[in-house]
Design a protein around this motif. Structure first.
Motif, PDB file in Angstrom:
ATOM      1  N   THR A   1       8.760  13.009   9.507  1.00 28.34           N
ATOM      2  CA  THR A   1      10.073  13.324  10.103  1.00 28.34           C
ATOM      3  C   THR A   1      11.110  13.746   9.077  1.00 28.34           C
ATOM      4  OG1 THR A   1      10.628  10.973  10.041  1.00 28.34           O
ATOM      5  CG2 THR A   1       9.811  11.860  12.141  1.00 28.34           C
ATOM      6  N   ASN A   2      10.843  13.478   7.815  1.00 25.79           N
ATOM      7  CA  ASN A   2      11.746  13.963   6.761  1.00 25.79           C
ATOM      8  C   ASN A   2      10.923  14.271   5.517  1.00 25.79           C
ATOM      9  OD1 ASN A   2      14.707  14.302   5.870  1.00 25.79           O
ATOM     10  ND2 ASN A   2      13.862  13.015   4.240  1.00 25.79           N
ATOM     11  N   GLU A   3      10.860  15.555   5.187  1.00 25.19           N
ATOM     12  CA  GLU A   3      10.124  15.964   3.990  1.00 25.19           C
ATOM     13  C   GLU A   3      11.054  15.826   2.794  1.00 25.19           C
ATOM     14  OE1 GLU A   3       7.050  16.814   3.335  1.00 25.19           O
ATOM     15  OE2 GLU A   3       6.117  17.247   5.270  1.00 25.19           O
ATOM     16  N   THR A   4      10.815  14.761   2.044  1.00 26.73           N
ATOM     17  CA  THR A   4      11.698  14.360   0.951  1.00 26.73           C
ATOM     18  C   THR A   4      11.830  15.427  -0.132  1.00 26.73           C
ATOM     19  OG1 THR A   4      10.576  12.257   1.348  1.00 26.73           O
ATOM     20  CG2 THR A   4      12.160  12.309  -0.459  1.00 26.73           C
ATOM     21  N   ILE A   5      10.763  16.180  -0.357  1.00 31.36           N
ATOM     22  CA  ILE A   5      10.760  17.136  -1.471  1.00 31.36           C
ATOM     23  C   ILE A   5      11.511  18.415  -1.112  1.00 31.36           C
ATOM     24  CG2 ILE A   5       9.236  18.601  -2.889  1.00 31.36           C
ATOM     25  CD1 ILE A   5       7.256  16.219  -2.931  1.00 31.36           C
TER      26      ILE A   5
ATOM     27  N   GLY B   1       0.792  -1.239   0.000  1.00 30.82           N
ATOM     28  CA  GLY B   1       0.000   0.000   0.000  1.00 30.82           C
ATOM     29  C   GLY B   1       0.820   1.282   0.000  1.00 30.82           C
ATOM     30  N   GLY B   2       2.085   1.198   0.398  1.00 28.97           N
ATOM     31  CA  GLY B   2       2.947   2.379   0.377  1.00 28.97           C
ATOM     32  C   GLY B   2       2.568   3.393   1.446  1.00 28.97           C
ATOM     33  N   ALA B   3       3.368   4.427   1.553  1.00 29.02           N
ATOM     34  CA  ALA B   3       3.103   5.454   2.560  1.00 29.02           C
ATOM     35  C   ALA B   3       1.841   6.242   2.209  1.00 29.02           C
ATOM     36  CB  ALA B   3       4.304   6.382   2.694  1.00 29.02           C
ATOM     37  N   ILE B   4       1.565   6.386   0.932  1.00 26.69           N
ATOM     38  CA  ILE B   4       0.328   7.081   0.549  1.00 26.69           C
ATOM     39  C   ILE B   4      -0.880   6.241   0.958  1.00 26.69           C
ATOM     40  CG2 ILE B   4      -1.049   7.836  -1.444  1.00 26.69           C
ATOM     41  CD1 ILE B   4       1.443   9.053  -2.615  1.00 26.69           C
ATOM     42  N   GLY B   5      -0.761   4.948   0.832  1.00 25.16           N
ATOM     43  CA  GLY B   5      -1.812   4.071   1.350  1.00 25.16           C
ATOM     44  C   GLY B   5      -1.989   4.278   2.850  1.00 25.16           C
TER      45      GLY B   5
ATOM     46  N   ALA C   1       4.406   8.805  12.942  1.00 22.62           N
ATOM     47  CA  ALA C   1       5.417   9.425  12.079  1.00 22.62           C
ATOM     48  C   ALA C   1       5.545   8.724  10.739  1.00 22.62           C
ATOM     49  CB  ALA C   1       6.767   9.428  12.780  1.00 22.62           C
ATOM     50  N   ASP C   2       5.475   9.520   9.684  1.00 22.95           N
ATOM     51  CA  ASP C   2       5.864   9.048   8.355  1.00 22.95           C
ATOM     52  C   ASP C   2       7.382   9.195   8.280  1.00 22.95           C
ATOM     53  OD1 ASP C   2       6.489   8.669   5.716  1.00 22.95           O
ATOM     54  OD2 ASP C   2       5.129  10.189   4.912  1.00 22.95           O
ATOM     55  N   MET C   3       8.071   8.068   8.347  1.00 25.11           N
ATOM     56  CA  MET C   3       9.548   8.087   8.298  1.00 25.11           C
ATOM     57  C   MET C   3      10.066   7.525   6.978  1.00 25.11           C
ATOM     58  SD  MET C   3      11.115   7.166  12.004  1.00 25.11           S
ATOM     59  CE  MET C   3      10.517   7.944  13.506  1.00 25.11           C
ATOM     60  N   SER C   4       9.226   7.591   5.948  1.00 21.08           N
ATOM     61  CA  SER C   4       9.595   6.968   4.674  1.00 21.08           C
ATOM     62  C   SER C   4      11.027   7.277   4.246  1.00 21.08           C
ATOM     63  CB  SER C   4       8.669   7.454   3.556  1.00 21.08           C
ATOM     64  OG  SER C   4       7.359   6.992   3.762  1.00 21.08           O
ATOM     65  N   SER C   5      11.427   8.545   4.381  1.00 20.47           N
ATOM     66  CA  SER C   5      12.701   8.902   3.764  1.00 20.47           C
ATOM     67  C   SER C   5      13.846   9.142   4.749  1.00 20.47           C
ATOM     68  CB  SER C   5      12.520  10.111   2.835  1.00 20.47           C
ATOM     69  OG  SER C   5      11.860  11.157   3.493  1.00 20.47           O
TER      70      SER C   5
HETATM   71  N1  PMP Z   1       5.977  10.107   2.438  1.00 21.76           N
HETATM   72  C1  PMP Z   1       7.224  10.510   2.145  1.00 21.76           C
HETATM   73  C2  PMP Z   1       7.988  11.293   3.155  1.00 21.76           C
HETATM   74  C3  PMP Z   1       7.762  10.203   0.898  1.00 21.76           C
HETATM   75  O1  PMP Z   1       8.996  10.610   0.591  1.00 21.76           O
HETATM   76  C4  PMP Z   1       7.022   9.445  -0.032  1.00 21.76           C
HETATM   77  C5  PMP Z   1       7.567   9.034  -1.379  1.00 21.76           C
HETATM   78  N2  PMP Z   1       8.449   9.881  -1.982  1.00 21.76           N
HETATM   79  C6  PMP Z   1       5.734   9.066   0.321  1.00 21.76           C
HETATM   80  C7  PMP Z   1       5.246   9.412   1.569  1.00 21.76           C
HETATM   81  C8  PMP Z   1       4.859   8.293  -0.621  1.00 21.76           C
HETATM   82  O2  PMP Z   1       5.291   6.973  -0.687  1.00 21.76           O
HETATM   83  P1  PMP Z   1       4.610   5.915  -1.665  1.00 21.76           P
HETATM   84  O3  PMP Z   1       4.752   6.438  -3.044  1.00 21.76           O
HETATM   85  O4  PMP Z   1       5.431   4.698  -1.411  1.00 21.76           O
HETATM   86  O5  PMP Z   1       3.204   5.736  -1.264  1.00 21.76           O
END
Ligand code: PMP
Length: 359
Positions: free
Chosen positions: A148-152, A73-77, A170-174
């Motif tokens: 915790t880390n804004e990737t963009i 599902g990913g972080a967006i899921g 926490a969204d810690m994806s990155s």
């Molecule tokens: N949260 C963060 C901080 C991200 O960097 C990303 C992906 N760049 C997402 C969420 C979204 O992740 P996904 O595409 O795996 O759903």
């Protein structure tokens, strides 16, 4: 020949991990099968998943009362899955808005609850993390959500919020696994794997066991943390190959001495870049110094019209994916755990050369 890949994700993976996966591709350790071909319920894959979980628990020192889930599902899921799993008995969730990924979490959560913005750095174009003293929580939120880390934007918490009895999510994806984390300070940690853990398709959720009883009845079973926890993340078929690669990445991190050692390397790599940016008038970083990300270093050239030439020259020198996110433009160097110091040195060298020619 391997190039230096500065992609924000899917991103560079450790070369020894890729080599091991290649060596085990046709026959995983005498099983006569590729991991991709294994039943997720067979003893071989169960041993792979168990090992991945125990390595992760060691790396992050995850307390026993926390469950580790390997989901899809990913972080967006998770932006939808988190509220569905935590909203029972409450109607409001609090968010700290620090950028594009926070905004996506907020937008999705609004489908399920009232969103209260406890703090935001939108007033300054998301160039800083609001201090906790400036947060205004609502009276009884189901949880407080941070990224915790804004990737963009390239913005990172260098401190851990304290929300007392309110679960901190926490969204810690990155930035997961880029430094030690005190897991006990969080109710839920989640992230997509494709930056610091492995291939896309795997979503990690670490959740404190007492929070498993807060799901809304509408929560789909595949995304219901309690049901997934009871089924050892096998209520549905987990992303098996991604779990296997993530397990190898976890072992690679342990072999290097764990997250305290990795953190030092990440400090060294990011400092190299930021020091150069700070001494140059040609490049500029707009993120507040104390909130700069060690994982995603964003900057702009003095003249935006030169971005294309900069990126083209980088590709010619074996450095790819340096273009900033389409939402903000500029340049972004993502330097996750698997980016060697040599790659950052090469980038700084090239930046110096480009500045000398165009500055
Ligand atoms: N949260 C963060 C901080 C991200 O960097 C990303 C992906 N760049 C997402 C969420 C979204 O992740 P996904 O595409 O795996 O759903």
């Amino acid at each position: 020949m391997r190039i230096f890949n500065f992609s924000a994700g899917p991103a560079v993976l450790p070369e020894p991990v890729l080599q091991q996966a290649a060596a085990e591709m046709l026959d995983w350790r005498g099983s006569g099968m590729s991991v991709m071909e294994m039943s997720h319920r067979g003893k071989e894959f169960i041993s792979i998943a168990d090992k991945a979980e125990s390595s992760l628990r060691t790396l992050l020192a995850i307390p026993p009362e926390y469950k580790v889930l390997f989901l899809q599902g990913g972080a967006i899921g998770e932006n939808a899955i988190v509220p569905m799993n935590l909203l029972q008995g409450r109607t409001t969730a609090d968010f700290v808005n620090t950028g594009e990924w926070s905004k996506k979490s907020i937008k999705e959560a609004r489908k399920y609850c009232t969103v209260h913005i406890a703090a935001s750095s939108e007033d300054k174009d998301f160039t800083y993390v609001p201090d906790q003293s400036a947060w205004k929580l609502s009276p009884d939120p189901a949880y407080v959500h941070v990224c915790t880390n804004e990737t963009i934007a390239g913005l990172e918490y260098q401190w851990t919020p304290d929300t007392g009895n309110i679960p901190l999510v926490a969204d810690m994806s990155s930035n997961i696994l880029s430094r030690p984390v005190d897991v006990a300070k969080y109710g839920v940690i989640y992230g997509g794997a494709q930056k610091n853990m492995g291939p896309a398709g795997l979503t990690l959720v670490i959740v404190r066991a007492d929070l498993l009883d807060r799901a809304l009845p509408i929560t789909p079973s595949a995304f219901h943390w309690k049901e997934q926890s009871a089924a050892d993340s096998m209520f549905n078929t987990p992303p098996t190959y991604a779990v296997y690669i993530a397990g190898l990445v976890f072992e690679w991190l342990l072999a290097q001495g764990g997250l305290a050692v990795i953190e030092q390397k990440n400090i060294e790599k990011s400092t190299l870049l930021y020091d150069y940016l700070d001494h140059s008038s040609f490049y500029r970083s707009s993120v507040r110094r104390e909130d700069r990300s060690r994982m995603n270093v964003t900057f702009r050239l003095a003249d935006e019209a030169q971005d294309e030439a900069f990126l083209k020259g980088a590709v010619q020198r074996g450095m790819v994916q340096l273009k900033g996110h389409r939402a903000v433009g500029g340049i972004r160097a993502s330097i996750y755990n698997a980016m060697p110091l040599e790659g950052v040195r090469r980038l700084v060298e090239y930046m110096r050369e480009f500045e000398a020619r165009h500055g």
